[in-house]
Design a protein around this motif. Structure first.
Motif, PDB file in Angstrom:
ATOM      1  N   ASN A   1      -6.615  -0.844  10.524  1.00 46.64           N
ATOM      2  CA  ASN A   1      -6.099   0.455  10.951  1.00 46.64           C
ATOM      3  C   ASN A   1      -4.669   0.612  10.431  1.00 46.64           C
ATOM      4  OD1 ASN A   1      -5.039   2.672  12.373  1.00 46.64           O
ATOM      5  ND2 ASN A   1      -6.298   2.239  14.174  1.00 46.64           N
ATOM      6  N   PRO A   2      -4.396   1.670   9.647  1.00 43.20           N
ATOM      7  CA  PRO A   2      -3.064   1.838   9.054  1.00 43.20           C
ATOM      8  C   PRO A   2      -2.034   2.484   9.977  1.00 43.20           C
ATOM      9  CG  PRO A   2      -4.457   3.628   8.351  1.00 43.20           C
ATOM     10  CD  PRO A   2      -5.321   2.737   9.221  1.00 43.20           C
ATOM     11  N   HIS A   3      -2.359   2.664  11.259  1.00 41.17           N
ATOM     12  CA  HIS A   3      -1.493   3.429  12.166  1.00 41.17           C
ATOM     13  C   HIS A   3      -0.052   2.902  12.193  1.00 41.17           C
ATOM     14  CE1 HIS A   3      -0.153   5.808  15.531  1.00 41.17           C
ATOM     15  NE2 HIS A   3       0.070   4.739  16.260  1.00 41.17           N
ATOM     16  N   LEU A   4       0.113   1.587  12.343  1.00 41.72           N
ATOM     17  CA  LEU A   4       1.462   1.030  12.408  1.00 41.72           C
ATOM     18  C   LEU A   4       2.165   1.154  11.058  1.00 41.72           C
ATOM     19  CD1 LEU A   4       0.834  -2.147  14.618  1.00 41.72           C
ATOM     20  CD2 LEU A   4       1.760   0.069  15.301  1.00 41.72           C
ATOM     21  N   GLY A   5       1.412   1.021   9.984  1.00 43.40           N
ATOM     22  CA  GLY A   5       1.991   1.239   8.665  1.00 43.40           C
ATOM     23  C   GLY A   5       2.447   2.672   8.479  1.00 43.40           C
ATOM     24  N   HIS A   6       1.683   3.608   9.012  1.00 37.75           N
ATOM     25  CA  HIS A   6       2.078   5.021   8.958  1.00 37.75           C
ATOM     26  C   HIS A   6       3.393   5.249   9.692  1.00 37.75           C
ATOM     27  CE1 HIS A   6      -2.292   6.595   8.202  1.00 37.75           C
ATOM     28  NE2 HIS A   6      -1.754   6.065   7.136  1.00 37.75           N
ATOM     29  N   LEU A   7       3.522   4.661  10.891  1.00 41.53           N
ATOM     30  CA  LEU A   7       4.753   4.836  11.657  1.00 41.53           C
ATOM     31  C   LEU A   7       5.957   4.278  10.897  1.00 41.53           C
ATOM     32  CD1 LEU A   7       3.491   3.879  15.241  1.00 41.53           C
ATOM     33  CD2 LEU A   7       4.205   6.153  14.470  1.00 41.53           C
TER      34      LEU A   7
ATOM     35  N   GLU B   1       0.801  -1.214   0.000  1.00 40.00           N
ATOM     36  CA  GLU B   1       0.000   0.000   0.000  1.00 40.00           C
ATOM     37  C   GLU B   1       0.838   1.269   0.000  1.00 40.00           C
ATOM     38  OE1 GLU B   1      -3.651   2.117   2.512  1.00 40.00           O
ATOM     39  OE2 GLU B   1      -3.319  -0.048   2.587  1.00 40.00           O
ATOM     40  N   PHE B   2       1.963   1.268   0.736  1.00 38.67           N
ATOM     41  CA  PHE B   2       2.719   2.500   0.900  1.00 38.67           C
ATOM     42  C   PHE B   2       3.923   2.639  -0.036  1.00 38.67           C
ATOM     43  CE2 PHE B   2       0.592   2.089   5.063  1.00 38.67           C
ATOM     44  CZ  PHE B   2      -0.048   3.316   5.085  1.00 38.67           C
ATOM     45  N   ALA B   3       4.497   1.553  -0.473  1.00 35.53           N
ATOM     46  CA  ALA B   3       5.677   1.636  -1.343  1.00 35.53           C
ATOM     47  C   ALA B   3       5.414   2.409  -2.634  1.00 35.53           C
ATOM     48  CB  ALA B   3       6.204   0.235  -1.645  1.00 35.53           C
TER      49      ALA B   3
ATOM     50  N   LEU C   1       3.869  12.352   4.109  1.00 35.56           N
ATOM     51  CA  LEU C   1       3.570  13.084   5.337  1.00 35.56           C
ATOM     52  C   LEU C   1       2.346  12.464   5.995  1.00 35.56           C
ATOM     53  CD1 LEU C   1       3.786  15.516   7.307  1.00 35.56           C
ATOM     54  CD2 LEU C   1       2.391  16.818   5.673  1.00 35.56           C
ATOM     55  N   VAL C   2       2.471  12.068   7.247  1.00 36.31           N
ATOM     56  CA  VAL C   2       1.354  11.499   8.002  1.00 36.31           C
ATOM     57  C   VAL C   2       0.871  12.537   9.015  1.00 36.31           C
ATOM     58  CG1 VAL C   2       0.713   9.787   9.744  1.00 36.31           C
ATOM     59  CG2 VAL C   2       1.974   9.079   7.703  1.00 36.31           C
TER      60      VAL C   2
END
Length: 428
Positions: A330-336, A251-253, A260-261
């Protein structure tokens, strides 16, 4: 930029020469299990779980929860001690039940009184904290399984944890996270942020009238068994970030960089705001969008609806911005793991503590609105170079770094030391 090395979570002391525990120091001195007493609030329970994880016992932990009746009149009774709250609720329920019978005979309907102890919201799957049962278990299993590590966090857990310590002191090691306000000798260890002692600083003393000072806790400086942290404990360390980077790679790559989160919390007792801060944040974000590749925005459970609606209205259609809709996962850990930098509202000690453990740039919005001990918290973050105020004039493609905040690992190290002084140690 020089790479940042995140510290690995500390493990328990290495076993020497592969000698079985019983021949080293005896089975009674080895802790192999942890019991967490929670209060149903994720921010508090996350601190206990973070400490247990850092001690290497996350696979051998059991969660017990102190619960209160919820809904209706119960929302006005949360200031009471848990035991008194439950007794009062029982009396109200009995009166309500009797009234219901009388009213139903007259042909009138009465709305149902909310169920207590979290019924209907998943709490039935969590063991309810019971001091007698926990003490009995600690004593009866001591010879076979050794001492029990008890970790509690939050106001509602204080009386439970202290009672377990009093009734089974030879069988348990009790850690209370967050300041219990008084009688700290009821616990083997207390872990609290430095800003909880703000009332003892010259700045804090100036803000409290002299005749009120005896009512403001704590009254004394921290003792030897009090561990002071900068922020909140949590479960984030290098191994978690590596794991989550892999889990969220798809998702993030592909996202344009820098990423920016933005984490938006909600007003608290010591940091009050409304849509005024949201408007400030929106205007500042518009100014930095040209230097961002992608922006991900998340709200917390405390975010007022009027704040989230305003942010969604003003930023939701921008092609660079994605706003999480609150649906799982929840994407929180992915954001970190994937963020290049963070913007976080000043109210959330937990979110700021987690972000500052990554070594990545953290910008704070709304710190000027904070009062009392949160002023001290933000002062400590700035003094250590962990955060900077978000002004809207930043070039988000530029980066900066700092030694990551490592409160959880440092607290775990202090637990190991305290156990060693008692002749105990942890063996995952």
């Amino acid at each position: 930029m020089k790479p940042i090395r995140l510290q690995e979570p500390p493990g328990s002391p290495k076993r020497m020469g592969g000698v079985p525990d019983i021949f080293e120091t005896g089975v009674y001195s080895v802790i192999r299990r942890a019991l967490i007493i929670g209060n149903g609030f994720p921010a508090s329970e996350n601190q206990s779980m973070g400490l247990v994880r850092s001690l290497g016992l996350s696979d051998k932990q059991t969660l017990y929860r102190v619960t209160r009746p919820t809904g209706g009149i119960n929302e006005w009774l949360h200031w009471l001690p848990v035991s008194i709250h439950k007794k009062l609720y029982f009396i109200i329920s009995q009166i309500y039940g009797y009234s219901k019978i009388l009213i139903s005979r007259r042909g009138r309907k009465l709305a149902h009184l909310p169920a207590g102890n979290g019924a209907g919201v998943g709490l039935s799957s969590v063991l309810e904290a019971d001091v007698k049962n926990i003490v009995k278990m600690a004593k009866e299993t001591f010879e076979k399984d050794g001492p029990l590590l008890v970790v509690a966090s939050g106001r509602d857990t204080i009386s439970f944890a202290s009672s377990i310590k009093r009734l089974a002191s030879d069988n348990v090691f009790v850690v209370q996270i967050q300041h219990p306000r008084s009688h700290l000798d009821r616990f083997d260890m207390v872990i609290a942020p430095k800003h909880d002692y703000y009332s003892l600083t010259p700045q804090g003393q100036e803000q409290v009238p002299r005749f009120l000072r005896k009512w403001i806790t704590p009254h004394e400086p921290p003792g030897d068994h009090v561990v002071l942290t900068v922020g909140a404990l949590h479960q984030i360390d290098s191994s978690v970030l590596r794991s989550e980077a892999n889990a969220w790679h798809h998702e993030f790559a592909p996202l344009p960089k820098p990423l920016l989160v933005v984490n938006i919390g909600g007003p608290t007792r010591y940091c009050r705001y409304s849509t005024d801060l949201a408007k400030q944040l929106i205007a500042s974000l518009h100014n930095v969008l040209t230097s961002c590749g992608s922006v991900r925005i998340s709200f917390s459970r405390r975010t007022p609806e009027k704040v989230s609606k305003l942010v969604i209205k003003e930023l939701g259609t921008h092609p660079k911005i994605y706003i999480w809709d609150g649906e799982e996962p929840n994407p929180h850990l992915g954001h970190l793991a994937w963020a290049d930098s963070f913007i976080i509202t000043a109210d959330s000690v937990s979110m700021l503590s987690e972000a500052c453990s990554t070594g990545k740039p953290v910008y704070v919005v709304g710190a000027e609105r904070c009062t009392w001990k949160l002023v001290e918290f933000h002062k400590k973050l700035r003094e250590r170079g962990l955060v900077r105020p978000f002004t809207g004039l930043e070039d988000m493609s530029e980066t900066w770094s700092y030694p990551p905040l490592n409160d959880t690992a440092e607290a775990a190290s202090r637990v190991h030391k305290a156990l060693a002084e008692r002749g105990w140690r942890i063996r995952p």
